[in-house]
Design an enzyme around this catalytic site. Sequence first.
Site, PDB file in Angstrom:
ATOM      1  N   LYS A 122       0.923  -1.207  -0.125  1.00 10.50           N
ATOM      2  CA  LYS A 122       0.049  -0.145  -0.053  1.00 10.50           C
ATOM      3  C   LYS A 122       0.937   1.343   0.070  1.00 10.50           C
ATOM      4  CE  LYS A 122      -2.156  -0.857   3.749  1.00 10.50           C
ATOM      5  NZ  LYS A 122      -1.734  -2.108   4.256  1.00 10.50           N
ATOM      6  N   ARG A 128      11.791  -5.566   4.822  1.00  9.92           N
ATOM      7  CA  ARG A 128      11.293  -4.141   4.533  1.00  9.92           C
ATOM      8  C   ARG A 128      12.110  -2.976   5.415  1.00  9.92           C
ATOM      9  NH1 ARG A 128       5.120  -1.633   5.267  1.00  9.92           N
ATOM     10  NH2 ARG A 128       5.264  -2.279   7.226  1.00  9.92           N
ATOM     11  N   ARG A 151      11.209  -1.252  10.986  1.00  5.86           N
ATOM     12  CA  ARG A 151      10.104  -0.946  11.926  1.00  5.86           C
ATOM     13  C   ARG A 151      10.181  -1.942  13.084  1.00  5.86           C
ATOM     14  NH1 ARG A 151       4.724   0.669   8.628  1.00  5.86           N
ATOM     15  NH2 ARG A 151       3.997  -0.818  10.475  1.00  5.86           N
ATOM     16  N   ARG A 199      -0.229  -8.801  13.606  1.00  2.02           N
ATOM     17  CA  ARG A 199      -0.767  -7.769  12.732  1.00  2.02           C
ATOM     18  C   ARG A 199      -1.531  -8.340  11.482  1.00  2.02           C
ATOM     19  NH1 ARG A 199       4.124  -4.749  10.688  1.00  2.02           N
ATOM     20  NH2 ARG A 199       2.741  -3.433   9.631  1.00  2.02           N
TER      21      ARG A 199
HETATM   22  P1  AMP Z   1       0.694   0.734   9.164  1.00  2.00           P
HETATM   23  O1  AMP Z   1       1.952   1.514   9.036  1.00  2.00           O
HETATM   24  O2  AMP Z   1      -0.207   1.200   8.507  1.00  2.00           O
HETATM   25  O3  AMP Z   1       1.211  -0.623   8.965  1.00  2.00           O
HETATM   26  O4  AMP Z   1       0.286   1.036  10.834  1.00  2.00           O
HETATM   27  C1  AMP Z   1       1.093   0.685  11.963  1.00  2.00           C
HETATM   28  C2  AMP Z   1       0.344   0.505  13.144  1.00  2.00           C
HETATM   29  O5  AMP Z   1      -0.314   1.581  13.424  1.00  2.00           O
HETATM   30  C3  AMP Z   1      -0.965  -0.592  13.103  1.00  2.00           C
HETATM   31  O6  AMP Z   1      -0.327  -1.936  13.372  1.00  2.00           O
HETATM   32  C4  AMP Z   1      -1.807   0.090  14.158  1.00  2.00           C
HETATM   33  O7  AMP Z   1      -1.351  -0.117  15.403  1.00  2.00           O
HETATM   34  C5  AMP Z   1      -1.626   1.543  13.769  1.00  2.00           C
HETATM   35  N1  AMP Z   1      -2.689   1.930  12.852  1.00  2.00           N
HETATM   36  C6  AMP Z   1      -2.487   2.567  11.788  1.00  2.00           C
HETATM   37  N2  AMP Z   1      -3.460   2.986  11.068  1.00  2.00           N
HETATM   38  C7  AMP Z   1      -4.627   2.449  11.888  1.00  2.00           C
HETATM   39  C8  AMP Z   1      -6.060   2.608  11.877  1.00  2.00           C
HETATM   40  N3  AMP Z   1      -6.486   2.932  10.805  1.00  2.00           N
HETATM   41  N4  AMP Z   1      -6.633   2.124  13.143  1.00  2.00           N
HETATM   42  C9  AMP Z   1      -6.230   1.430  13.899  1.00  2.00           C
HETATM   43  N5  AMP Z   1      -4.826   1.491  14.259  1.00  2.00           N
HETATM   44  C10 AMP Z   1      -3.915   1.811  13.053  1.00  2.00           C
END
Ligand code: AMP
Length: 213
Positions: free
Chosen positions: A13, A127, A160, A171
Amino acid sequence: MNIILLGAPGAGKGTQAVVLSQKLSLAHIASGDLFRQAQNSGTELGNTAKSYMEKGLLVPDEITVKMVLERISEPDCANGFILDGFPRNLEQAKALEKVLNDKGQGIDKVVYIKVPEEELVRRLAGRRICRNCQTPYHVTDMPPKVEGKCDRCGGELYQRPDDKEETVRSRIKVYSEETAPLVDYYRKAGKLLEVDGAQGAKKVTNELVDALT
Ligand code: AMP
């Protein structure tokens, strides 16, 4: 045009959002990046989000929805945006819909990037992200020109903490339980554009640019 990018962690994404936002002149809003920026600035929002992110859990809706809705009301989103990582459950999708409807807007397309689970784990383990501009790389699939440095801004690349295998599995589980139902939700609304994310990133981009322009 307002677009949502839907897909499991590691589906690509972020990679697609960076390229598409440039090609289509849309603002790129990544909820995970907003949380990481808040953490780096040491704000209360950042500290609260950290405890959930470390465990691979979703940050509670009331915090996440407020943060994202504030962001999309900023001027750079007036001509359209790409949401990357939001919504992640039905409550968030409905809150977004309500706010956009009230403004006479809506979501035009929902891009679903589909990738098998084992491939997701492999991708996330390799990553690396730029600490400065958040551009994603992969140690073998998409290496930077100079090891450890971002091609775009020269920033330092890092892994990360939530890309470690154990957190990755949680996740993906959270994704299957809470976010995957959104695929059907948007399919029924006639908005879904499905793409095979297991092909190379460039092929995915070409397919999406053709479909969206
Ligand atoms: P990402 O960078 O999109 O993989 O997000 C990393 C982490 O941020 C996720 O595992 C969640 O803990 C939190 N997070 C990101 N977007 C959301 C969302 N829309 N709702 C809830 N938690 C989020």
